[in-house]
Structure formats: C-alpha cells, structure tokens
Design a protein around this motif. Structure first.
Motif, PDB file in Angstrom:
ATOM      1  N   ASN A 269      52.898   1.620  49.287  1.00  8.72           N
ATOM      2  CA  ASN A 269      53.842   0.503  49.441  1.00  8.72           C
ATOM      3  C   ASN A 269      53.347  -0.508  50.475  1.00  8.72           C
ATOM      4  O   ASN A 269      54.135  -1.197  51.098  1.00  8.72           O
ATOM      5  N   GLY A 270      52.045  -0.588  50.652  1.00  7.88           N
ATOM      6  CA  GLY A 270      51.487  -1.524  51.604  1.00  7.88           C
ATOM      7  C   GLY A 270      50.060  -1.170  51.951  1.00  7.88           C
ATOM      8  O   GLY A 270      49.571  -0.073  51.644  1.00  7.88           O
ATOM      9  N   THR A 271      49.384  -2.104  52.589  1.00  9.72           N
ATOM     10  CA  THR A 271      47.987  -1.871  52.965  1.00  9.72           C
ATOM     11  C   THR A 271      47.907  -0.775  54.020  1.00  9.72           C
ATOM     12  O   THR A 271      48.456  -0.905  55.111  1.00  9.72           O
ATOM     13  N   HIS A 272      47.226   0.308  53.698  1.00  5.02           N
ATOM     14  CA  HIS A 272      47.076   1.422  54.634  1.00  5.02           C
ATOM     15  C   HIS A 272      45.997   2.367  54.119  1.00  5.02           C
ATOM     16  O   HIS A 272      45.559   2.268  52.967  1.00  5.02           O
ATOM     17  N   LEU A 273      45.603   3.280  54.969  1.00  5.75           N
ATOM     18  CA  LEU A 273      44.675   4.350  54.589  1.00  5.75           C
ATOM     19  C   LEU A 273      45.428   5.670  54.581  1.00  5.75           C
ATOM     20  O   LEU A 273      46.068   6.030  55.573  1.00  5.75           O
ATOM     21  N   HIS A 274      45.343   6.383  53.455  1.00  8.20           N
ATOM     22  CA  HIS A 274      45.835   7.759  53.429  1.00  8.20           C
ATOM     23  C   HIS A 274      44.625   8.666  53.647  1.00  8.20           C
ATOM     24  O   HIS A 274      43.716   8.730  52.820  1.00  8.20           O
ATOM     25  N   PHE A 275      44.610   9.367  54.778  1.00 10.20           N
ATOM     26  CA  PHE A 275      43.462  10.177  55.180  1.00 10.20           C
ATOM     27  C   PHE A 275      43.857  11.646  55.198  1.00 10.20           C
ATOM     28  O   PHE A 275      44.883  12.023  55.757  1.00 10.20           O
TER      29      PHE A 275
END
Length: 293
Positions: A269-275
């Motif tokens: 739901n937005g610019t991000h990194l799932h790490f």
C-alpha cells in the motif's frame, strides 16, 4: 507301355527346340532371334525364383525389416524396453522432485511458509519400512561432515565466502539493506515473516550479506522480488521492488545494490521494502541483528 510313351514324349518336348524371333513390324526385318526349349525356360524361371528368394531372405536378415515380422522382435527388444522403462522412471522421479521444489519455492515467495508451530502441530507419518530404521551416532557425524564440506566455500566475484556451520547470527555482520522508518514489524502469529521499511522513492536496496542470487523474478503478490542465499544457511528476501538490478545466478557483495525500492505487487500500500531474514529454514526477526535507523 502307354505310360512309358507319355514320359518319353514329355522328355522330348522339354528338349524340343523352338525359335523366338523378334521382327520389325513395318519392315518385317528380323531384329533378333533366340533358340529356346521348354527345359531352358524352366531352368531360367527356376533360377530367377531361387535368386529372388535368396535376395528376400538376405534383405530380412541383414536389415531392420526383420523387426516387422510378428513375434520376431519381442525377445530381442526386451533389454531395450527395460532400459527405456528405467529411464522413464528416472524422468518421472526428476519431474516430481522439480514439482515439489517449484511448489515450495512459490509458497516461500508468496509468504505461505510453514512456521515452527505449524511443523510441531502437523502429524508425521512414516511408512512401515522406515519405523525400523534408527540412525547411529556415526551416521549423524558423517552427515554433519558432508554438510560442512558442501557449505565450505562459494565464489563471489572471484572471492571466497567463508562458511561456518552453526554460527550464531549474533556473530555475523549484516549490512542494512535500507535505512528508514519501520511501518510493520515481524509477527509470526500474523504470518508476517519480515519487516516493512519506508524509504524515499528510487532508493537502492543493498545485499545484507555476500551471497548468490537464487531468484530474481516478479509475481502478482510481492511484485519484483529477489532472494539471496548466504553462508551459514542464511537466506534474505527483498520484495515489492520497482526494478531488479541482479539476475538469478549472480554473486553479490555485502552492501551491493541489488534492486530499487518500489510499490509493486498486490500485497502493498505504498513505497517500501519488505525484508525477510531466514536461518536454517526458519524466519527470524531482522531487527534483532540489523539496525534500520
């Protein structure tokens, strides 16, 4: 007496000579002439039949045409059929193994990975033949040595990554893949196997450790995703990127850019990194070992 005369007449007729003349129809000129007897014709026809028979027999014996004879090739083809059967079984086993690997890989990319609690609650069934097998200490030691030998070294850009089995994660030096605010934390109960880190658009995503890219692809749930295998049986995953900078099979150094942060995939739901950080096949909390601030 009568029979002897008939036999004599028959023999004379066989030896009686006839003349075969070939003439030009328009000029009636003799083109060729041959002296023949019934005996000569009989010998000629018999010779032709014998030669044709011999030719047919040789053709069947010396060429693959003999396989067309019903019942001939069954015994000779048996070893070939057994070998083909064995190869078919091997191909089926390899295909089944590939299907299982692909399914597990898809589940890992989609976040549908079994946790420790799931494995403990799942009943395990063994075939009857496996109930009587017990591993001895020597067998376990050999298995451990083989595993250590396989994980000793992996080349990365002509360098060597030293692999140390059973090394605690606390003793490994991790590079933060990106720095920013954590919007969602690690939670096994909610099957959130990593953390979400907010960062400016087009920020580079860096490899947490040196290793080899084992997957660089796109799927509908997590968008552009890259997965890296590291030493000490550690795997890191980087999801929802806008672009991938590495391909499957590439070797990367710690801190090397492998992707660009983004917002791809349906589960975002937005610019991000799932790490995600995995050790020995189990998801662990990255915040315990890496500072993202």
């Amino acid at each position: 007496m009568e029979e002897q005369k008939q036999k004599k007449n028959w023999r004379e007729r066989l030896k009686h000579t006839y003349r075969l003349v070939i003439m030009n129809e328009e000029t009636f000129e003799d083109v060729a002439s041959y002296r023949l007897s019934l005996l000569n014709v009989y010998v000629l026809l018999s010779s032709i039949i014998v030669l044709v028979t011999i030719g047919v027999v040789l053709f069947i014996v010396l060429t693959p045409a003999k396989r067309l004879i019903p019942g001939y090739g069954e015994a000779n083809a048996l070893p070939e059929l057994v070998e083909m059967n064995r190869e078919l079984d091997s191909l089926e086993a390899a295909l089944q193994a590939q299907r299982i690997y692909t399914d597990h890989f898809r589940r890992m990319l989609a976040g549908e990975v079994e946790t420790v609690q799931d494995i403990q609650n799942e009943p395990v069934e063994f075939p009857d033949s496996a109930l009587d097998i017990q591993r001895i200490p020597e067998d376990e030691e050999i298995r451990r040595e083989v595993s250590l030998a396989e994980l000793q070294t992996t080349p990365v850009n002509n360098e060597l990554i030293s692999r140390s089995a059973d090394l605690p994660l606390e003793q490994m030096y991790f590079t933060a893949p990106i720095r920013g605010e954590i919007s969602s934390r690690f939670d096994l109960d909610k099957k959130h196997f990593g953390i979400d880190v907010l960062a400016p658009k087009d920020s580079p995503i860096k490899a947490a450790l040196p290793g080899r890219v084992i997957s660089a692809s796109w799927n509908s749930d997590t968008g552009f995703t890259i997965i890296i295998q590291h030493a000490n049986n550690v795997v890191t995953e980087y999801k929802h990127n806008s672009a991938l900078l590495k391909e499957t099979g590439d070797f990367v150094k710690a801190g090397e850019a492998v992707a660009i942060i983004g917002n791809t995939g349906e589960q975002t739901n937005g610019t991000h990194l799932h790490f995600e950080l995995w050790h020995n096949g189990q998801a662990v909390n990255p915040e315990k070992y890496i500072s993202f601030h």
